[in-house]
Design a protein around this motif. Structure first.
Motif, short mmCIF file in Angstrom:
data_model
loop_
_atom_site.label_atom_id
_atom_site.label_comp_id
_atom_site.label_asym_id
_atom_site.label_seq_id
_atom_site.Cartn_x
_atom_site.Cartn_y
_atom_site.Cartn_z
N LEU A 170 2.63 -57.83 -55.44
CA LEU A 170 3.22 -58.76 -54.47
C LEU A 170 3.47 -58.04 -53.16
O LEU A 170 3.81 -56.85 -53.14
N ASP A 171 3.30 -58.77 -52.06
CA ASP A 171 3.80 -58.28 -50.78
C ASP A 171 4.97 -59.16 -50.37
O ASP A 171 5.47 -59.96 -51.18
N ALA A 172 5.43 -59.04 -49.15
CA ALA A 172 6.61 -59.80 -48.72
C ALA A 172 6.39 -61.30 -48.78
O ALA A 172 7.34 -62.08 -48.91
N GLY A 173 5.14 -61.73 -48.72
CA GLY A 173 4.84 -63.15 -48.72
C GLY A 173 4.71 -63.78 -50.09
O GLY A 173 4.77 -65.00 -50.22
N GLY A 174 4.51 -62.97 -51.12
CA GLY A 174 4.36 -63.51 -52.46
C GLY A 174 3.34 -62.75 -53.28
O GLY A 174 2.81 -61.72 -52.85
N PRO A 175 3.03 -63.24 -54.48
CA PRO A 175 2.06 -62.57 -55.35
C PRO A 175 0.66 -62.58 -54.75
O PRO A 175 0.23 -63.58 -54.17
N LEU A 176 -0.04 -61.46 -54.92
CA LEU A 176 -1.39 -61.31 -54.38
C LEU A 176 -2.46 -61.31 -55.46
O LEU A 176 -3.54 -61.89 -55.28
N SER A 177 -2.18 -60.64 -56.58
CA SER A 177 -3.23 -60.43 -57.57
C SER A 177 -2.64 -60.10 -58.93
O SER A 177 -1.47 -59.75 -59.06
N LEU A 178 -3.50 -60.21 -59.95
CA LEU A 178 -3.20 -59.73 -61.30
C LEU A 178 -4.27 -58.72 -61.67
O LEU A 178 -5.46 -58.99 -61.55
N SER A 179 -3.83 -57.56 -62.13
CA SER A 179 -4.76 -56.53 -62.59
C SER A 179 -4.60 -56.33 -64.09
O SER A 179 -3.49 -56.36 -64.62
N VAL A 180 -5.72 -56.12 -64.76
CA VAL A 180 -5.75 -55.76 -66.17
C VAL A 180 -6.50 -54.44 -66.28
O VAL A 180 -7.57 -54.27 -65.68
N SER A 181 -5.93 -53.49 -67.01
CA SER A 181 -6.57 -52.19 -67.19
C SER A 181 -6.37 -51.76 -68.64
O SER A 181 -5.24 -51.70 -69.11
N MET A 182 -7.48 -51.47 -69.32
CA MET A 182 -7.39 -51.10 -70.73
C MET A 182 -8.32 -49.94 -71.07
O MET A 182 -9.39 -49.79 -70.48
N ARG A 183 -7.86 -49.14 -72.00
CA ARG A 183 -8.65 -48.01 -72.47
C ARG A 183 -9.75 -48.52 -73.39
O ARG A 183 -9.49 -49.29 -74.32
N PHE A 184 -10.97 -48.11 -73.12
CA PHE A 184 -12.07 -48.50 -74.00
C PHE A 184 -11.81 -47.96 -75.41
O PHE A 184 -11.46 -46.80 -75.59
N GLY A 185 -11.99 -48.82 -76.38
CA GLY A 185 -11.70 -48.46 -77.76
C GLY A 185 -10.32 -48.88 -78.21
O GLY A 185 -10.02 -48.81 -79.40
N ALA A 186 -9.48 -49.33 -77.27
CA ALA A 186 -8.12 -49.74 -77.61
C ALA A 186 -7.98 -51.26 -77.70
O ALA A 186 -6.87 -51.77 -77.76
N PHE A 187 -9.10 -51.97 -77.68
CA PHE A 187 -9.05 -53.42 -77.79
C PHE A 187 -10.33 -53.92 -78.44
O PHE A 187 -11.37 -53.24 -78.42
N THR A 188 -10.24 -55.10 -79.02
CA THR A 188 -11.42 -55.77 -79.57
C THR A 188 -11.96 -56.78 -78.58
O THR A 188 -13.16 -56.83 -78.31
N LEU A 189 -11.05 -57.58 -78.02
CA LEU A 189 -11.38 -58.54 -76.97
C LEU A 189 -10.47 -58.29 -75.77
O LEU A 189 -9.33 -57.85 -75.95
N PRO A 190 -10.92 -58.59 -74.56
CA PRO A 190 -10.05 -58.41 -73.40
C PRO A 190 -8.72 -59.16 -73.51
O PRO A 190 -7.70 -58.70 -73.00
N SER A 191 -8.73 -60.31 -74.19
CA SER A 191 -7.50 -61.09 -74.32
C SER A 191 -6.45 -60.39 -75.18
O SER A 191 -5.31 -60.86 -75.26
N ASP A 192 -6.80 -59.26 -75.79
CA ASP A 192 -5.80 -58.48 -76.52
C ASP A 192 -4.68 -58.01 -75.60
O ASP A 192 -3.59 -57.64 -76.07
N VAL A 193 -4.93 -58.03 -74.29
CA VAL A 193 -3.90 -57.63 -73.33
C VAL A 193 -2.81 -58.68 -73.20
O VAL A 193 -1.77 -58.43 -72.57
N ALA A 194 -2.99 -59.84 -73.81
CA ALA A 194 -2.05 -60.96 -73.64
C ALA A 194 -0.61 -60.56 -73.93
O ALA A 194 0.31 -60.99 -73.24
N GLU A 195 -0.41 -59.74 -74.95
CA GLU A 195 0.96 -59.35 -75.31
C GLU A 195 1.58 -58.41 -74.30
O GLU A 195 2.78 -58.11 -74.38
N ARG A 196 0.79 -57.94 -73.33
CA ARG A 196 1.30 -57.05 -72.29
C ARG A 196 1.26 -57.70 -70.91
O ARG A 196 1.38 -57.00 -69.90
N LEU A 197 1.11 -59.00 -70.86
CA LEU A 197 1.15 -59.68 -69.57
C LEU A 197 2.54 -59.58 -68.96
O LEU A 197 3.55 -59.54 -69.68
#
Length: 274
Positions: A170-197
């Protein structure tokens, strides 16, 4: 679940006390490496351009290790950076004081950011997830109002050793973006990050919400890119990101970030509904 009892409707502070509550404080060395790599990569220009290179590690937890790491990583971008670790629990601040050095300090406080000057970077990781979703807009506003021109506030979450991470910028005006970053081998599907949103999104991963559609699109693209797995997961993840971009998702940054297991998308594409 804690409620931010001292976050008041208009962003004020009751009785001059730190704004927020004591959190569990769980942390580990190198846990924040993924978000720090982003701050010192595509976002490094903010620190380089800052009139006052002040950064805050907000709610660093029971150990100041991640604040020390943030200082060392940011110092590689700008040698005169000042990093202040802020904690609401007095004993954590007392113990961290032994690690102070020129450019690195620790201070008692909360979301009101009781530092001299306006920070260009504020990192709050695994902090807001311990509050209620209804508290998030008020907390965001408190921090946003303290940012320097061009400043950035990171509200993120990761697992215990930093293999799966997601953060809102976020900047002073509001939210800008969402980033997802995961270690290869630590997930089966990208949506596994859901519990860390981040807290603003974690309860919105349901049909009809944009974040749900985005995670489903990531999964479909990941599965479609399966033939590239023989060339390595970096190639497969990069192909997934390219498919998302081609499908109209506002993917930011580019292949140099994708190869790290990272993807950033514009906030409007994932923002929660009313």
């Amino acid at each position: 679940m804690q409620k931010a009892e001292r976050v008041v409707a208009k962003g004020g502070v009751r009785g001059g006390k730190p704004v927020g509550n004591v959190t569990r404080g769980t942390t580990n060395p190198n846990r924040m490496r993924r978000v720090d790599r982003w701050l010192t990569g595509p976002q490094a220009w903010r620190l380089r351009a800052a009139a006052d290179p002040l950064a805050v590690d907000l709610g660093y937890g029971a150990s100041p290790a991640t604040a020390v790491e943030l200082f060392e990583r940011l110092a590689a971008v700008r040698a005169d950076v000042r990093v202040v670790g802020i904690e609401i629990e007095p004993e954590r601040v007392r113990q961290a004081k032994a690690l102070e050095r020129p450019g690195l300090g620790f201070q008692l406080g909360g979301f009101e950011l009781p530092v001299a000057g306006s920070p260009v970077l504020v990192r709050a990781f695994n902090v807001l997830r311990q509050y209620e979703e209804a508290d998030v807009p008020g907390i965001w506003r408190l921090v946003q109002d303290r940012l320097a021109p061009g400043g950035l506030f990171i509200d993120g979450t990761c697992d215990e050793i930093g293999r799966r991470a997601a953060w809102v910028a976020l900047d002073a005006g509001g939210p800008l973006s969402l980033s997802v970053s995961m270690r290869f081998g630590a997930f089966t599907l990208p949506s596994d990050v859901a519990e860390r949103l981040p807290k603003a999104l974690i309860h919105r991963n349901v049909p009809g919400e944009k974040i749900h559609a985005y995670l489903q699109a990531m999964d479909r693209a990941w599965l479609e890119a399966a033939p590239l797995a023989s060339f390595g997961n970096r190639q497969r993840w990069s192909a997934m990101c390219r498919m998302l971009l081609d499908a109209g998702w506002p993917v930011q940054d580019g292949p140099s970030r994708w190869r790290l297991g990272e993807v950033t998308v514009g906030w409007d594409a994932v923002a929660p509904g009313p």
